[in-house]
Structure formats: C-alpha cells, structure tokens
Design an enzyme around this catalytic site. Structure first.
Site, mmCIF file in Angstrom:
data_model
loop_
_atom_site.group_PDB
_atom_site.id
_atom_site.type_symbol
_atom_site.label_atom_id
_atom_site.label_comp_id
_atom_site.label_asym_id
_atom_site.label_seq_id
_atom_site.Cartn_x
_atom_site.Cartn_y
_atom_site.Cartn_z
ATOM 1 N N ARG A 191 -6.596 -0.115 3.720
ATOM 2 C CA ARG A 191 -5.143 -0.074 3.862
ATOM 3 C C ARG A 191 -4.542 -0.946 2.764
ATOM 4 O O ARG A 191 -5.261 -1.625 2.039
ATOM 5 C CB ARG A 191 -4.673 -0.529 5.258
ATOM 6 C CG ARG A 191 -5.532 -1.437 6.051
ATOM 7 C CD ARG A 191 -5.611 -2.836 5.523
ATOM 8 N NE ARG A 191 -4.293 -3.399 5.317
ATOM 9 C CZ ARG A 191 -4.020 -4.355 4.467
ATOM 10 N NH1 ARG A 191 -4.982 -4.859 3.706
ATOM 11 N NH2 ARG A 191 -2.796 -4.827 4.329
ATOM 12 N N GLY A 192 -3.225 -0.877 2.633
ATOM 13 C CA GLY A 192 -2.547 -1.506 1.512
ATOM 14 C C GLY A 192 -2.284 -0.449 0.459
ATOM 15 O O GLY A 192 -3.190 0.297 0.071
ATOM 16 N N ALA A 193 -1.046 -0.354 0.001
ATOM 17 C CA ALA A 193 -0.639 0.767 -0.852
ATOM 18 C C ALA A 193 -1.527 0.959 -2.083
ATOM 19 O O ALA A 193 -1.997 2.072 -2.331
ATOM 20 C CB ALA A 193 0.829 0.603 -1.251
ATOM 21 N N GLN A 221 -2.545 -7.541 10.755
ATOM 22 C CA GLN A 221 -3.088 -7.703 9.416
ATOM 23 C C GLN A 221 -2.866 -9.115 8.877
ATOM 24 O O GLN A 221 -3.641 -9.601 8.057
ATOM 25 C CB GLN A 221 -2.444 -6.696 8.452
ATOM 26 C CG GLN A 221 -2.783 -5.248 8.738
ATOM 27 C CD GLN A 221 -1.707 -4.556 9.565
ATOM 28 O OE1 GLN A 221 -1.068 -5.197 10.406
ATOM 29 N NE2 GLN A 221 -1.502 -3.269 9.331
ATOM 30 N N ASP A 225 5.062 -0.646 0.363
ATOM 31 C CA ASP A 225 4.378 0.644 0.409
ATOM 32 C C ASP A 225 5.145 1.707 -0.361
ATOM 33 O O ASP A 225 4.560 2.691 -0.807
ATOM 34 C CB ASP A 225 4.187 1.086 1.857
ATOM 35 C CG ASP A 225 3.087 0.286 2.540
ATOM 36 O OD1 ASP A 225 1.948 0.753 2.514
ATOM 37 O OD2 ASP A 225 3.370 -0.809 3.051
#
Length: 354
Positions: free
Chosen positions: A55-57, A203, A244
């Site tokens: 995850r994470g853009a 997160q 994002d």
C-alpha cells in the site's frame, strides 16, 4: 519473531523484481513479523494491492507495473496484437483494485505505452520488464530529491506530526512524507515525530511508528482523536503527510482523517505540508470527479479477529478524504515546493519537468 528483532531500513525495498517474479514485504504482518511474499502471477499482485499487502501510492504504482511485467511473461501470445490484448486484460484487473490512487493508473499507463512502442513479442516483454524495474529505481531517487526540498521547510528541534504511513513502506524505499523527515534529520537538524494511529487499519501505529522507531527517531504515537489536543497544547510545530491523488487545483486526496488533521492545523496556526511525487498528480480530472473507494465494514467493526461492534451495524468506511487547498501550506515534490495559488504553481512544476 520479536518486534525488537525486526529491522526495516530506508534502503530495504518494499517491492522488487528478481528472477522474473515479484517480491514484496507483506505489510499486513507488520509489526509482528517481517514476511516476504513472492508472486509469479499478476492476479496475485492484484490481490496483494487490494488486501493491503502492499500500500502507499508510489508502491502501488510500481506494483501495478510489475504486475503487467508478470502478465507479459504469462502471456502465450505470438503476435504483438495478442500480447497487447493480454496486457489490457491484466491492466483492467490491476486498475480496479485501488482506483483512487492515481499512481496505479500512472504505472499501468507507462507500461502500456512501452508495450505499444515495440513490434516483436520478445522485445515488448523485455521492454516492459526493463521499464518496470527503472520505475522502481527512479522512485527511490525521486523520494530522496523530494526529501531535500522538503527538509528546507523544517527547523531544528521541530516536532512534526504525520498521518497514515508515507514512509519507506509506502514507496519502493525511503518514503515521501517520512522521506522529508529523514532528509531533515540527515541535514543535521534534530526532529521529533508524532504519529497518528490512523484507524481503522492502523497504518500509523503498525507501520509509521514501527518504521521510525527502528530508524532511531524520537517518535510518539497518539490516537487519531488526540490531534486537536496535541496542537492546542503546543506539541506540534508542523505537519507533513503523503497523498494518493492531487488534482491540478491543489485538492489532496489522502488517507481518511487527513482532512481532520489539516482542519485542526489551520485552527491552531500549524503549517500543513503534503509530500508527493509528480506521478501522484492528476492533471485531467477535477476534485468533484474523483470517486473515493469504500472499504469493507469489518475493518471498523473489529480489530484483527476481535469483534468491537454489534452485529449488523451499518458502517461508513471511506478509504480517503479530500483536503482543500486553502488548508495546505505547501506541496513538496521532486521538482520543488508548490505554494498557493496552486493552479499556477503546480502547472509550473510540470513545465520544469518537461
């Protein structure tokens, strides 16, 4: 494995290509275990993006590119047209996993453009893999350059608040918002960090606090509900978060709760910065056009296997919210820092890029 035994270094890659397959850190297992998973099928990569294994853009963008690289190897196509059709099918499946994160569409588009530029099946496969690997390498350099620009905005002895995880774990390595904090420390300044836990998937507590603690930062964890308290009591000098998606007007889409942090920062006169590469900018769509994905209710009604809410309760669980530009002090990129008015300053960053 004990938590104290686990080390996540800025140089450790969240995702990489090795021997024609993809290796990722399974972030759902952190902070209790450091587990690497291997994928040989683009459908597995799609599941990993959807289930927050990665995850994470920026990391999602590279994951999508690696997913298409796997799809090219899986394809039995004998002509360019057949291979492009196979890649398009995979692109659609990968894109639908996390549609709000613009880096995913960016990563997929770059690979499709590369595939279209060659004629033979073998040349297309080689170029797709090489392009995806270069995107991963570029991500690290972009984050370090962004960090240097951002570090100039922070002072010695600042206490910096951050929300969600925009660190090494949200990128291929080094991080965006946490990359700025790393670069500030590397420049010789003393900084402290306050991390929000970031419900409902935590997160901030599972990843940001974990990552910073093991990298030797002075980090304190707070519940999301203590943001106002922390600022009202003078505990926060500045805020930096990732993103994002950022549209051309400077509206920022980021992890749910970012808007609340920005609103509190405005109320208390705390500068609020966003750190994101140019690949996170959406220069085509307007803020009102962006669809924010909704996630499953079980993320809110329980923590792990433990139920924390009554059965059959209705749940509203958006993955992201939108922070308007009037709440943002600056947007840090690898080409410099955009300041209000954002429509002008963001456009100038892209002119520099060209």
């Amino acid at each position: 494995m004990e938590e104290s035994d686990i080390q996540i270094h800025p140089s450790l890659r969240t995702i990489e290509w090795k021997n024609n397959h993809v290796i990722m850190i399974d972030q759902t297992k952190l902070p209790n275990e450091l587990v690497f998973v291997e994928y040989y099928d683009y459908n597995q990569v799609a599941d990993a993006i959807r289930d927050l294994v990665v995850r994470g853009a920026p990391a999602i963008g590279v994951s999508g590119a690696f997913g298409l690289a796997l799809a090219s190897l899986q394809s039995k196509a004998t002509t360019k047209d057949e291979l492009i059709l196979d890649l398009e099918k995979a692109r659609k499946i990968l894109f639908e996993t996390r549609p709000t994160a613009v880096n995913l569409a960016w990563g997929l588009e770059k690979i499709m453009d590369a595939a279209s530029s060659e004629d033979s099946v073998e040349k297309i496969k080689d170029l797709v893999i090489d392009t995806a690997k270069k995107m991963a390498d570029d991500d690290i350099e972009i984050n370090k350059t962004m960090g240097k620009y951002g570090s100039e905005l922070f002072d010695n002895n600042d206490t910096i608040m951050t929300h969600c995880n925009a660190g090494a774990l949200a990128t291929v390595a080094y991080g965006t918002a946490l990359g700025v904090i790393r670069a500030t420390k590397e420049s010789g300044k003393n900084v402290k960090v306050i991390a929000t836990e970031t419900r409902p998937v935590q997160q901030g507590s599972r990843l940001t606090a974990f990552e910073l603690k093991h990298d030797g930062f002075d980090v304190s964890l707070i519940p999301d509900t203590a943001v106002g308290y922390s600022m009202a009591n003078g505990l926060v000098d500045k805020v930096v978060v990732g993103a994002d998606r950022i549209v051309k007007t400077g509206h920022v889409f980021n992890k749910i709760g970012t808007y609340q942090v920005a609103t509190m920062a405005k109320q208390h006169g705390v500068p609020f910065f966003v750190a994101a590469p140019l690949s996170t900018f959406d220069m085509k769509n307007n803020a009102k056009d962006i669809i924010i994905e909704m996630r499953k209710g079980s993320e809110v009604t329980g923590i792990g296997d433990k139920k924390t809410a009554p059965d059959d309760v209705n749940v509203i669980n958006p993955a992201f919210d939108m922070t308007p530009p009037e709440l943002i002090s600056g947007i840090i990129t690898e080409k410099g820092v955009a300041k209000p008015p954002y429509e002008e300053s963001i456009l100038k960053l892209f002119e520099v890029n060209n």
